[in-house]
Design an enzyme around this catalytic site. Structure first.
Site, PDB file in Angstrom:
ATOM      1  N   ASP A 121       0.119   1.646  -1.554  1.00 34.89           N
ATOM      2  CA  ASP A 121       1.262   1.645  -0.627  1.00 34.89           C
ATOM      3  C   ASP A 121       1.649   3.038  -0.141  1.00 34.89           C
ATOM      4  O   ASP A 121       2.817   3.290   0.156  1.00 34.89           O
ATOM      5  CB  ASP A 121       2.492   0.995  -1.270  1.00 34.89           C
ATOM      6  CG  ASP A 121       2.290  -0.491  -1.527  1.00 34.89           C
ATOM      7  OD1 ASP A 121       1.178  -0.988  -1.311  1.00 34.89           O
ATOM      8  OD2 ASP A 121       3.252  -1.152  -1.935  1.00 34.89           O
ATOM      9  N   HIS A 122       0.697   3.946  -0.040  1.00 35.43           N
ATOM     10  CA  HIS A 122       0.973   5.303   0.429  1.00 35.43           C
ATOM     11  C   HIS A 122       0.203   5.531   1.730  1.00 35.43           C
ATOM     12  O   HIS A 122      -0.905   6.077   1.719  1.00 35.43           O
ATOM     13  CB  HIS A 122       0.545   6.341  -0.606  1.00 35.43           C
ATOM     14  CG  HIS A 122       1.183   6.170  -1.938  1.00 35.43           C
ATOM     15  ND1 HIS A 122       0.676   6.728  -3.098  1.00 35.43           N
ATOM     16  CD2 HIS A 122       2.307   5.512  -2.310  1.00 35.43           C
ATOM     17  CE1 HIS A 122       1.454   6.422  -4.124  1.00 35.43           C
ATOM     18  NE2 HIS A 122       2.450   5.671  -3.669  1.00 35.43           N
ATOM     19  N   LEU A 123       0.766   5.115   2.840  1.00 35.49           N
ATOM     20  CA  LEU A 123       0.025   5.131   4.097  1.00 35.49           C
ATOM     21  C   LEU A 123       0.158   6.470   4.800  1.00 35.49           C
ATOM     22  O   LEU A 123       1.257   6.975   5.014  1.00 35.49           O
ATOM     23  CB  LEU A 123       0.521   4.009   5.005  1.00 35.49           C
ATOM     24  CG  LEU A 123       0.354   2.591   4.430  1.00 35.49           C
ATOM     25  CD1 LEU A 123       0.694   1.559   5.474  1.00 35.49           C
ATOM     26  CD2 LEU A 123      -1.056   2.366   3.904  1.00 35.49           C
TER      27      LEU A 123
END
Length: 529
Positions: free
Chosen positions: A465-467
């Site tokens: 979830d680290h875009l």
């Protein structure tokens, strides 16, 4: 006659990044409209939803997923066409996805920001660590970050690093018992344990109570000790910003001289509204920001909008220690092993971060034992025993930007508002694959050092979830979307406040960097409006 505008600045997206930018601009006396596709949901309602949920491990479950403001959990909204199912836990409500994050607030290292120059791979940022440092400090003060001023956060065992102009706003929380026991037994083997700076306050701060160790950071902090973007959405309103909910932006309108002149949004009732402003900030998530730009045919002379998508694609492992470590008390994560965060190995394989995961282990333990056929008193006994000894490591890898990893508006699918949904193509690269054996070697050493029993190492790859990268930053307009100020190369009054601008991912959570860049954007606009 002077031209009139609906606002000096319109900010699209009320998450941590957009709300901080809106607050800084409104505080400086600018007229600001802050737009949010979702609604404002009170904390008590989210907590109630979480307690009543039958799927407690689904961190999106307590939040709205309405037909006109979908999250990324649904296959109907997010289609994947690559070898990896990229499915971040994006939320659409006032405050954004930081409602259910782990609140890790790291700074990048100077070498992270000059990756190509230092190690010959990936890209360099067009700005340096020293350029960003003052805004890192302001971001930490805005979020109420707690941290250690004494550790080498590169994991190499030196003195305090990276350099800071001021101490952390708040002191770190006490170490959990599990962290203490792992550090005591694994440090002698050469592993450097680093405290994770985080935005869970250790004393009352900015209207938030001190963290009480509820271990519920995901899906929701029940008392509001953990930061979420909603705090700054409230702050922005308090100093004069206008917050619009149920307002899904679907078009940025171009005018003369390449300027953006308006944003068009649609409500759940099907109403279309056009708003004008002098400046525009798009802060609509690492997937939704490039989607809006592509739908609007703006900021894409480089053909890099939506490309270079990066996540900290990861793996995980579980084992049983030979002693009781009592996970599940305190924050859901507190730090971990950082030996491979930096170093010459980055020329050949990705940087690695091993985080100690600290959720309540009972559900995972119980599911495993039930699958083995255990029932009754023996099941109860084994749950009590194994839950006390359960250890989980959550590992992330540094990803490089590749134009083929991309997000686009779906060519045929539409949501309830008639707006395109998302399609993503994402493959894990060889740089990450080359790092995996080194991470797994560490796993086996962890187990041996704790005289433990290995339960499993994940076979595939996991979302983190680290875009980043989807509207990539760079000095050359031919291969990037924004410059070092996050101003789009193509439109001098359009800025992008998103972790999607980050061109080199490192291994740390990018939210603090995104907030620092957003405050920096606000400062730049305030000088020009």
């Amino acid at each position: 006659m002077a031209e009139t505008f609906d606002a000096d600045v319109i900010v699209v997206g009320s998450g941590a990044l957009g709300s901080n930018a809106a607050y800084e601009l409104a505080k400086a006396g600018k007229s600001v409209i802050l737009m949010e596709a979702g609604l404002r949901i009170p904390r008590w309602k989210i907590v109630q939803n979480s307690r009543n949920s039958s799927r407690r491990s689904d961190y999106n479950r307590p939040y709205p997923d309405v037909e006109w403001a979908r999250t990324t959990e649904s296959d109907e909204y997010l289609e994947n066409t690559g070898s990896f199912d990229l499915r971040p836990g994006m939320l659409k409500l006032v405050g954004g996805t930081t409602w259910h994050w782990a609140a890790a607030t790291w700074r990048y290292l100077p070498s992270d920001m000059k990756l190509k120059s230092t190690y010959g791979v990936g890209r360099d940022w067009p700005i340096s660590y020293d350029d960003l440092e003052p805004w890192y400090q302001r971001a930490e003060e805005a979020l109420g970050v707690v941290g250690s001023d004494e550790q080498d956060q590169s994991g190499q065992g030196g003195g305090a690093y990276p350099p800071r102009s001021k101490p952390y706003p708040l002191p770190p929380e006490g170490k959990t018992y599990m962290f203490q026991r792992l550090e005591a037994r694994l440090s002698p083997l050469g592993f450097n344990f680093i405290h994770e700076p985080n935005a869970r306050v250790t004393k009352p701060y900015d209207g938030r109570p001190a963290c009480a160790g509820n271990n519920n950071c995901m899906p929701v902090c029940p008392i509001g000790a953990m930061y979420s973007g909603g705090f700054h959405a409230d702050h922005a309103e308090a100093v004069g910003a206008k917050l619009l909910t149920d307002a899904t932006a679907y078009k940025l309108e171009k005018g003369a001289g390449g300027k953006i002149v308006a944003v068009h949004y649609r409500t759940s009732k099907g109403e279309d509204v056009r708003l004008t402003a002098r400046y525009f900030i798009v802060a609509a998530h690492g997937l939704e920001t490039p989607k809006l730009l592509l739908m609007s045919d703006v900021a894409n002379s480089s053909d890099q909008v939506g490309r270079n998508l990066m996540d900290h694609t990861g793996i995980g492992m579980h084992f049983l220690a030979d002693e009781e470590v009592w996970g599940g008390r305190g924050a859901v994560q507190q730090g971990g092993v950082f030996n491979r965060r930096d170093g010459e190995h980055r020329r050949d394989y990705a940087a690695i971060k091993h985080a100690i995961a600290n959720p309540v282990p009972n559900p995972a333990v119980a599911a495993r034992l039930i699958d083995q056929g255990l029932l009754g008193p023996e099941l109860d006994r084994r749950i009590r025993d194994e839950a006390s000894r359960w250890v989980e490591f959550s590992t992330v890898f540094e990803m490089l930007p590749h134009p083929t990893n991309r997000v686009q508006p779906h060519p045929t699918r539409r949501d309830a508002l008639g707006i395109p949904t998302l399609t993503v193509h994402y493959d894990v690269d060889d740089y990450v694959k080359a790092a995996r054996p080194h991470a797994e070697a560490d796993f086996h050493t962890f187990v041996k050092g704790m005289n433990g029993q290995l339960i499993d190492i994940s076979e595939g790859w996991q979302n983190r979830d680290h875009l980043m990268g989807s509207v990539i930053m760079g000095a050359d307009p031919k291969d990037s979307v924004v410059d070092g100020d996050c101003r789009t190369h193509d439109h001098d009054n359009l800025f992008l406040a998103t972790t999607g601008v980050i061109p080199a991912s490192g291994v740390i959570n990018p939210t603090l960097t995104g907030v620092a860049l957003s405050i920096r954007i606000a400062d730049a606009i305030a000088k020009e409006v």
